[in-house]
Design a protein around this motif. Structure first.
Motif, mmCIF file in Angstrom:
data_model
loop_
_atom_site.group_PDB
_atom_site.id
_atom_site.type_symbol
_atom_site.label_atom_id
_atom_site.label_comp_id
_atom_site.label_asym_id
_atom_site.label_seq_id
_atom_site.Cartn_x
_atom_site.Cartn_y
_atom_site.Cartn_z
ATOM 1 N N ALA A 1 0.735 -1.352 -0.259
ATOM 2 C CA ALA A 1 0.060 0.482 -0.418
ATOM 3 C C ALA A 1 1.182 1.342 0.054
ATOM 4 O O ALA A 1 2.480 1.224 0.889
ATOM 5 C CB ALA A 1 -1.387 -0.184 0.888
ATOM 6 N N ALA A 2 0.144 1.845 -0.430
ATOM 7 C CA ALA A 2 0.979 4.251 -0.509
ATOM 8 C C ALA A 2 1.207 3.893 1.099
ATOM 9 O O ALA A 2 0.251 3.918 1.497
ATOM 10 C CB ALA A 2 0.744 4.612 -1.570
ATOM 11 N N PRO A 3 2.279 4.575 1.300
ATOM 12 C CA PRO A 3 2.349 5.719 2.360
ATOM 13 C C PRO A 3 0.467 6.514 2.273
ATOM 14 O O PRO A 3 0.512 6.970 1.873
ATOM 15 C CB PRO A 3 3.577 5.979 2.195
ATOM 16 C CG PRO A 3 4.135 6.176 1.355
ATOM 17 C CD PRO A 3 3.190 5.275 0.233
ATOM 18 N N ARG A 4 0.287 6.918 3.835
ATOM 19 C CA ARG A 4 -0.537 8.093 4.164
ATOM 20 C C ARG A 4 0.439 9.482 3.780
ATOM 21 O O ARG A 4 1.283 9.922 4.103
ATOM 22 C CB ARG A 4 -1.453 8.007 5.446
ATOM 23 C CG ARG A 4 -2.007 8.396 5.711
ATOM 24 C CD ARG A 4 -3.083 8.466 6.786
ATOM 25 N NE ARG A 4 -3.708 9.896 7.468
ATOM 26 C CZ ARG A 4 -5.540 8.862 6.980
ATOM 27 N NH1 ARG A 4 -5.912 8.120 7.098
ATOM 28 N NH2 ARG A 4 -6.295 10.553 6.941
ATOM 29 N N GLU A 5 -0.763 10.057 3.008
ATOM 30 C CA GLU A 5 -0.218 11.379 3.625
ATOM 31 C C GLU A 5 0.026 12.589 4.665
ATOM 32 O O GLU A 5 -1.319 11.980 5.845
ATOM 33 C CB GLU A 5 -1.290 12.379 2.243
ATOM 34 C CG GLU A 5 -2.266 12.722 3.000
ATOM 35 C CD GLU A 5 -3.445 11.153 2.881
ATOM 36 O OE1 GLU A 5 -4.471 11.289 3.442
ATOM 37 O OE2 GLU A 5 -2.749 10.258 1.854
ATOM 38 N N GLU A 6 0.798 12.821 5.381
ATOM 39 C CA GLU A 6 0.940 13.410 6.447
ATOM 40 C C GLU A 6 0.448 14.830 6.781
ATOM 41 O O GLU A 6 0.207 15.167 7.550
ATOM 42 C CB GLU A 6 2.357 13.602 7.335
ATOM 43 C CG GLU A 6 2.140 11.663 7.522
ATOM 44 C CD GLU A 6 3.577 11.363 8.018
ATOM 45 O OE1 GLU A 6 4.318 11.805 8.552
ATOM 46 O OE2 GLU A 6 3.573 10.011 8.331
ATOM 47 N N VAL A 7 0.867 15.495 5.455
ATOM 48 C CA VAL A 7 0.973 16.685 5.703
ATOM 49 C C VAL A 7 0.484 17.965 4.257
ATOM 50 O O VAL A 7 0.673 16.819 2.860
ATOM 51 C CB VAL A 7 2.279 18.083 5.422
ATOM 52 C CG1 VAL A 7 2.783 18.340 7.032
ATOM 53 C CG2 VAL A 7 2.920 17.684 4.990
#
Length: 646
Positions: A192-198
């Motif tokens: 899975a793609a990493p989740r956006e943080e900003v």
């Protein structure tokens, strides 16, 4: 100046109903109308009588001539506007990081469609990771660039030769992996793609009561953070009334620690009104970016004879392309401004001077098919007065879609999408091999599919979606068309998302080859037809009643959905509700008073469906300097609006 704009209008009137290329000696485009015709194509210009007059310019604003605006703008921070480029940060060597190893402050997480372990999919035949050598190859300065010598080190040249002899580069190009690596995507199936943080959000104070500079807001998107859903940093611009609108990435370079995703360290902010260009360093501190270069309007005017800048994308060769909507005087003029990908200096115009379209706004390209497609746009001088129904049928709203040869920078085909259609948004599928895209027409509510025709090197368009107009009372016209403000395609090319700024809904369509898109999700987040508002719907082909207003965390949401952004895993859709400050003031005066919001929609990626996340709300009405208007959204690790690079 008047002769120039009327010349453009006469040129547009030459288009017959059947699509025809307007450039002598060029190919003739193919235009196919869809068989479904639900809704009324007529925008109801007969109802213009008695309509309220469009709003004029605010006092102290000089919209007709951005050059004058640039001369009168106040310098608020000389240090922030210092025109120097911060050196590129050192790219660390590629290494594997443990699954539980934390990310330290200032270190960006890998981004992309696949997993953070992209190096595993790029291993060489000996079982060792090819990430470091590939990173060095990609990040080394190109020696065949015009005006730049080969400053590669001997190690770089040896690594480049080793990669070429081993056939890795050819395998990457054939499999499309190079495109995915450079665009922030990894090999499918690697997790899975990493989740956006900003997120970076462009905000403007133009047309509001606050005499404050526009700013770039950094929003915390980490649900585990105590500042989740809040603005954690504000980067003010050094001038007033720029109208920060669109935002685009500079060229990708290097990779993250995992070797999976290309790193983007520069965000380019072209200004829609002042025609300035700001380059923002987001690589040094992703949560506290800063301006590292400014290109003044006078340079853009004198070198390019362009102005009113809009959409930005990096080119395959590393340079940066910015679409413009007009000339220095505010007349309609399409084309592109070119920046150097290394120095971010202004190079000049990209296209051949004899082939400038009459208007422009958005563009997208597919490098493997050697094609670039650009849309029409609003004439700046006309749009600056507000929307006037009397301007319809006069040719003041664009109707042309342009197809370019990417390598030759020449115009090859033109499509007439209908009178006052205003094809504003262009999106290709993300797959590097895909020869298919979609075009959203703002004023007609139609969406066209763009695809390669049977004839070699020719493209065709076909209407596949038409959102019905609504008969209304209490509005500027008796018929309210769907205003398609933005499109975004999911990274897996399964879904198309549409924002309808006037009606107030966001739609999710399922895409299928050789089939018309199927509506699988819809949610209202504002708009002009809400229950209890000044507009009464008399006839609606889709809804049985007017939707209820949206209230989140005790705040009513005003305005309509404008700009969209989708997470790399396709599960979270972000939306802001400011389209263009002058039109915001005309259609949604409460938005000016209460400020914009940023919402998040949860997406059902299995069966389709949209729902508002009631725990997420970024309220730009509570800004320290007063309510502001928010538009573009970008993620530092790449996003669903990034062009796939070869």
């Amino acid at each position: 100046m008047a002769g120039g704009i009327w010349g453009s209008l006469h040129e547009r009137k030459r288009f017959p109903k059947v699509c025809r290329c307007s450039v002598p000696g060029r190919g003739v485009g193919t235009l196919r109308r869809g068989t479904e015709s639900s809704g009324n194509r007529d925008l109801g210009t007969g109802g213009a009588e008695g309509a309220p007059a469009p709003l004029g310019q605010s006092s102290g604003e000089a919209e007709a001539s951005p050059g004058a605006a640039g001369g009168r703008s106040r310098e608020l921070s000389e240090a922030a506007a210092e025109p120097r480029l911060v050196p590129q940060p050192q790219i660390p060597a590629c290494r594997s990081r443990g699954p539980e190893e934390p990310v330290t402050s200032g270190q960006e997480r890998p981004a992309g469609r696949g997993s953070a372990a992209g190096c595993r999919g790029l291993s060489c035949g000996h079982g060792s990771c090819a990430g470091p050598a590939l990173i060095s190859l990609l990040s080394a300065p190109s020696g065949d660039r015009q005006g730049h010598g080969d400053v590669s080190t001997g190690s770089h040249r040896e690594q480049r030769g080793s990669l070429m002899r081993g056939g890795l580069m050819s395998r990457l190009m054939r499999g499309g992996l190079m495109s995915r690596l450079m665009s922030g995507c990894t090999v499918p199936g690697e997790g899975a793609a990493p989740r956006e943080e900003v997120a970076y959000v462009t905000c403007t104070y133009r047309c509001t009561c606050s005499e404050q500079p526009d700013f770039l807001a950094t929003v915390d998107l980490n649900p585990r953070s105590c500042s989740y859903g809040q603005v954690i940093h504000r980067l003010p611009m050094p001038n007033l009334k720029d109208e920060l609108h669109c935002a685009g990435w500079g060229p990708a370079c290097g990779c993250f620690d995992s070797g999976a995703a290309a790193r983007r360290s520069r965000l380019v902010l072209p200004c829609l009104i002042s025609s300035r260009i700001y380059v923002v360093d987001v690589g040094s501190q992703c949560r506290a970016p800063r301006i590292c270069k400014t290109i003044e309007p006078v340079d853009v005017f004198w070198k390019c004879n362009k102005g009113y800048l809009a959409v930005t994308h990096p080119l395959p060769n590393g340079d940066i392309l910015i679409a413009n909507t007009g000339d220095a005087a505010g007349n309609g003029k399409g084309g592109f401004v070119l920046l150097d990908g290394e120095t971010y200096g202004l190079k000049g115009n990209w296209e051949n001077e004899c082939e400038v379209p009459p208007s422009g706004h958005d563009f997208w390209y597919q490098a493997q098919h050697n094609v670039l497609v650009s849309s029409a746009g609003l004439v700046p001088r006309v749009a600056g007065r507000g929307f006037n129904p009397e301007d319809l049928k006069k040719g003041l709203f664009g109707r042309r879609l342009n197809v370019w040869n990417l390598s030759c920078r020449s115009l090859t085909q033109c499509f007439d999408l209908g009178e006052d259609s205003l094809p504003l948004t262009v999106r290709f599928l993300h797959s590097p091999e895909a020869a298919e895209g979609y075009v959203g027409c703002a004023l007609s509510g139609a969406i066209f599919r763009l695809s390669r025709s049977c004839e070699r090197d020719n493209w065709a368009v076909e209407e596949v979606i038409r959102i019905p107009a609504k008969d209304v009372r209490g509005w500027i016209m008796p018929t309210m068309p769907a205003f398609i403000a933005d499109l975004v395609i999911s990274p897996d090319d399964r879904f198309l998302y549409v924002s309808n700024w006037w009606h107030g809904d966001i739609r999710q369509y399922e895409l299928a080859r050789n089939c018309k898109p199927r509506l699988v999700g819809q949610v209202f987040v504002g708009g002009s037809i809400l229950r209890g508002g000044p507009v009464t719907v008399c006839r609606d082909e889709e809804l049985k009643g007017q939707p209820e207003p949206l209230v989140l965390k005790c705040k009513r949401v005003y305005g309509g959905p404008a700009s969209l952004q989708l997470s790399l895993d396709g599960k979270r859709l972000y939306v802001t509700n400011s389209f263009y400050s002058t039109w915001d003031q005309q259609f949604y005066p409460s938005l000016i008073k209460e400020g914009s919001v940023m919402l998040q929609l949860d997406v059902d990626t299995d069966k389709g469906g949209l729902s508002v996340n009631k725990n997420f709300l970024v309220d730009f009405g509570k800004e320290p300097n007063g309510p502001c208007l928010a538009h573009a959204i970008r993620f530092p690790g790449g996003d669903s609006k990034s062009v796939t690079l070869p």
